[in-house]
Motif scaffolding. Structure first.
Motif: not given
Ligand code: ZN
Length: 285
Positions: A120-127, A206-208, A228-230
């Motif tokens: 969903s995006h590249l933050h650590g808790d997703h990759v 929007g989130h990242l 994701g974190d939307l």
């Protein structure tokens, strides 16, 4: 809405949990540095991974957080970033039984079976799980890579390049194409992951930078939009209530599009990455 029998099951697994500030989820008028250091209300959230069992592929949406964040004192790229993150997230709990391979194993899958993962995006808790699925094709939004490779936040990093551009990782930038499919309106760009309409990736910035969502269409249950974190809670999105992380203007723009999508797909299930009730909403236990 188009349905397809190709999706056999959609499930959620959780790679541990941790606490974030109330402001992080619900927003605040206070400046970011205030709530990061002085906010005193914390909310515990799971770190979810969605598992889509398609007749031709095992697909993940996000890969969770790896244990290194709790076991490796040098997890963060520098001391200032580490200092900030220890005030943004508190009491992260990721046991050996919470890793991506362990959680997939509990569901009867193996990490080596994963064919594709949409991030969903590249933050650590997703990759965090990408090292566990080196065979998988990884998909993320192009703007996310541009953000990662460009000059970062002046004080600290929010995307950890060393944990994303790992040797052997099979990254692809999502090749969005224009669409006039009325079922996807008002979205005008989409990426059909399997080529059969069962999983449609949509840009939801929007989130990242580069944040995406994925619409999963099933024939035996309502369609699911993994966001994701939307947002951290579907109700917040419906009430146009943005959290404190991300670009509020872009978030509201995307929220309006998702609400419009839901208007012509009333049974759409919206599932954030940190939704504590995801299993129930998916109709599993
Ligand atoms: Zn995030």
């Amino acid at each position: 809405m188009l349905t397809t029998s190709a999706v056999k099951a959609v499930s959620v697994i959780t790679t541990g949990d941790g606490e974030v500030h109330h402001e992080h989820i619900y927003g605040t008028r206070r400046p970011e540095l205030w709530w990061i250091f002085f906010g005193r209300r914390w909310v515990r959230l799971p770190i979810n991974v969605y598992v889509i069992d398609h007749e031709d592929a095992l697909v993940l949406f996000d890969t969770g957080q790896d244990r290194a964040v709790v076991t490796d004192p040098d997890y963060y790229p520098d001391r200032i970033t580490a200092f900030f993150y220890r005030h943004i997230f508190r009491d992260i709990r990721i046991g050996p039984e919470d890793t991506l391979p362990a959680q997939l194993g509990r569901m009867g899958y193996s990490a080596s079976q994963v064919d594709k993962a949409v991030i969903s995006h590249l933050h650590g808790d997703h990759v965090g799980g990408i090292a566990d699925i080196p065979q998988a094709e990884l998909y993320a939004g192009e703007e996310g890579f541009a953000y990662m490779r460009g000059p970062d936040h002046p004080e600290r990093q929010t995307v950890f390049r060393d944990r994303i551009e790992i040797p052997g990782a099979r990254w692809h930038m999502i090749p969005f194409a224009s669409t006039d499919d009325p079922e996807l309106a008002p979205f005008t760009e989409a990426f059909d992951l399997m080529g059969d309409g069962s999983m449609i990736v949509l840009p939801t910035p929007g989130h990242l930078p580069g944040s995406v969502s994925m619409l999963v269409r099933r024939d035996t249950a309502p369609p699911v939009l993994l966001v994701g974190d939307l947002t951290y809670d579907e109700q917040l999105l419906e009430r146009d209530h943005v959290g404190a992380v991300g670009d509020a203007v872009q978030l509201r723009h995307t929220y309006a599009k998702v609400r419009a999508l839901k208007q012509h797909t009333p049974d759409l299930v919206i599932l954030p990455a940190h939704d504590p009730h995801a299993a129930k909403k998916l109709g599993s236990t």
